[in-house]
Design a protein around this motif. Structure first.
Motif, PDB file in Angstrom:
ATOM      1  N   PRO A 149      24.781  -6.668 -31.345  1.00  0.00           N
ATOM      2  CA  PRO A 149      23.911  -6.111 -32.503  1.00  0.00           C
ATOM      3  C   PRO A 149      22.758  -7.052 -32.759  1.00  0.00           C
ATOM      4  O   PRO A 149      22.940  -8.194 -32.372  1.00  0.00           O
ATOM      5  N   LEU A 150      21.705  -6.539 -33.439  1.00  0.00           N
ATOM      6  CA  LEU A 150      20.732  -7.218 -33.720  1.00  0.00           C
ATOM      7  C   LEU A 150      20.968  -8.610 -34.507  1.00  0.00           C
ATOM      8  O   LEU A 150      20.357  -9.478 -34.243  1.00  0.00           O
ATOM      9  N   ASN A 151      21.895  -8.489 -35.479  1.00  0.00           N
ATOM     10  CA  ASN A 151      22.023  -9.678 -36.402  1.00  0.00           C
ATOM     11  C   ASN A 151      22.654 -10.631 -35.582  1.00  0.00           C
ATOM     12  O   ASN A 151      23.031 -11.860 -36.216  1.00  0.00           O
ATOM     13  N   GLN A 152      22.955 -10.597 -34.216  1.00  0.00           N
ATOM     14  CA  GLN A 152      23.616 -11.702 -33.608  1.00  0.00           C
ATOM     15  C   GLN A 152      22.566 -12.389 -32.632  1.00  0.00           C
ATOM     16  O   GLN A 152      22.718 -13.358 -31.961  1.00  0.00           O
ATOM     17  N   VAL A 153      21.207 -12.013 -32.717  1.00  0.00           N
ATOM     18  CA  VAL A 153      20.116 -12.632 -32.002  1.00  0.00           C
ATOM     19  C   VAL A 153      18.902 -13.215 -32.761  1.00  0.00           C
ATOM     20  O   VAL A 153      18.243 -13.623 -32.656  1.00  0.00           O
ATOM     21  N   ALA A 154      19.161 -12.356 -34.280  1.00  0.00           N
ATOM     22  CA  ALA A 154      17.972 -12.777 -34.982  1.00  0.00           C
ATOM     23  C   ALA A 154      18.502 -12.845 -36.546  1.00  0.00           C
ATOM     24  O   ALA A 154      19.720 -12.343 -36.840  1.00  0.00           O
ATOM     25  N   ASN A 155      17.570 -13.453 -37.491  1.00  0.00           N
ATOM     26  CA  ASN A 155      18.093 -13.450 -38.919  1.00  0.00           C
ATOM     27  C   ASN A 155      17.436 -12.338 -39.507  1.00  0.00           C
ATOM     28  O   ASN A 155      16.069 -12.140 -39.114  1.00  0.00           O
ATOM     29  N   ILE A 156      17.913 -11.482 -40.389  1.00  0.00           N
ATOM     30  CA  ILE A 156      17.429 -10.510 -41.139  1.00  0.00           C
ATOM     31  C   ILE A 156      17.396 -10.690 -42.763  1.00  0.00           C
ATOM     32  O   ILE A 156      18.147 -11.038 -43.293  1.00  0.00           O
ATOM     33  N   THR A 157      15.970 -10.742 -43.058  1.00  0.00           N
ATOM     34  CA  THR A 157      15.896 -10.704 -44.784  1.00  0.00           C
ATOM     35  C   THR A 157      15.041  -9.803 -45.335  1.00  0.00           C
ATOM     36  O   THR A 157      14.195  -8.931 -44.403  1.00  0.00           O
ATOM     37  N   VAL A 158      14.944  -9.637 -46.645  1.00  0.00           N
ATOM     38  CA  VAL A 158      14.123  -8.673 -47.145  1.00  0.00           C
ATOM     39  C   VAL A 158      13.477  -9.558 -48.339  1.00  0.00           C
ATOM     40  O   VAL A 158      13.387  -9.569 -49.407  1.00  0.00           O
ATOM     41  N   PRO A 159      12.056  -9.771 -47.883  1.00  0.00           N
ATOM     42  CA  PRO A 159      10.967 -10.539 -48.631  1.00  0.00           C
ATOM     43  C   PRO A 159      10.434  -9.673 -49.885  1.00  0.00           C
ATOM     44  O   PRO A 159      10.055 -10.256 -50.865  1.00  0.00           O
ATOM     45  N   GLU A 160      10.425  -8.598 -49.543  1.00  0.00           N
ATOM     46  CA  GLU A 160       9.811  -7.702 -50.423  1.00  0.00           C
ATOM     47  C   GLU A 160      10.637  -6.156 -50.532  1.00  0.00           C
ATOM     48  O   GLU A 160      11.496  -5.742 -49.770  1.00  0.00           O
ATOM     49  N   PRO A 161      10.512  -5.282 -51.412  1.00  0.00           N
ATOM     50  CA  PRO A 161      11.405  -4.123 -51.474  1.00  0.00           C
ATOM     51  C   PRO A 161      10.973  -3.273 -50.610  1.00  0.00           C
ATOM     52  O   PRO A 161      11.720  -2.349 -50.207  1.00  0.00           O
ATOM     53  N   ARG A 162       9.885  -3.161 -49.895  1.00  0.00           N
ATOM     54  CA  ARG A 162       9.517  -2.400 -48.799  1.00  0.00           C
ATOM     55  C   ARG A 162       9.360  -2.940 -47.568  1.00  0.00           C
ATOM     56  O   ARG A 162       8.571  -2.427 -46.751  1.00  0.00           O
ATOM     57  N   MET A 163       9.787  -4.116 -47.367  1.00  0.00           N
ATOM     58  CA  MET A 163       9.521  -4.893 -46.135  1.00  0.00           C
ATOM     59  C   MET A 163      10.615  -5.714 -45.669  1.00  0.00           C
ATOM     60  O   MET A 163      11.401  -6.083 -46.392  1.00  0.00           O
TER      61      MET A 163
END
Length: 185
Positions: free
Chosen positions: A50-64
């Motif tokens: 899964p992607l979340n095991q090789v990278a950190n995922i954040t939501v800096p803006e509502p559409r990004m």
């Protein structure tokens, strides 16, 4: 069939529902959510993860979405996995980081998301029916082996069927809610 067997069948059916819930949570509605990338699998270190095991995922803006890949050598694999997923996203690479703008959902895209939600629902229903079949097979075997009377077998069959019907209607209700959420402009 003992109560523990019925509880085990119920637990397995609830597992299918919970998998379905996490599948539809990853379907994007109007705003960004890190869950959007949950279904993305990356070819990493000789296996799919899964992607979340090789990278950190954040939501800096509502559409990004922002993806920060931990290992520089994995950036290309992560980008490829995101582009080739059925999500229709195009990451913008900046070193080890990626920005992923989420496009507005047009009518066509909404309909395709609803179709994906229906596919997830069908997969969950099939899993529930497999659990039901296992339960029914167990009942038939117990009756045939003389471990259970025909009346007990019939009574337990009805319990398993009722459990199956309730679980499938829960899946349908969740699907209906998600469909409304997706189609809401």
């Amino acid at each position: 069939m003992s109560n523990t067997d019925l509880k085990e069948l119920k637990r397995r059916m609830e597992g299918a529902v919970s998998a379905f819930k996490s599948d539809i949570a990853s379907l994007r509605t109007g705003r960004a959510s890190a869950n959007v990338l949950d279904p993305v699998m990356v070819e990493a270190y000789g296996s799919r993860m899964p992607l979340n095991q090789v990278a950190n995922i954040t939501v800096p803006e509502p559409r990004m979405l922002a993806v920060s890949v931990w290992d520089r050598s994995m950036v290309k694999a992560v980008e490829t996995a995101i582009r080739e997923s059925s999500l229709g996203l195009n990451p913008i690479i900046e070193g080890q980081n990626m920005r992923i703008p989420l496009p507005e959902l047009n009518e066509e895209r909404r309909k395709s998301l609803v179709k994906v939600a229906h596919d997830y629902a069908e997969k969950a229903k099939v899993a529930v029916r497999h659990v039901r079949r296992d339960g029914m097979d167990g009942l038939k075997k117990a009756e045939k082996d003389g471990d259970m009377s025909q009346d007990d077998s019939r009574s337990n069959s009805e319990k398993v069927q009722k459990m199956t019907d309730e679980t499938i209607s829960e899946i349908d209700r969740l699907l209906q809610d998600k469909e409304k959420e997706i189609m809401q402009v």
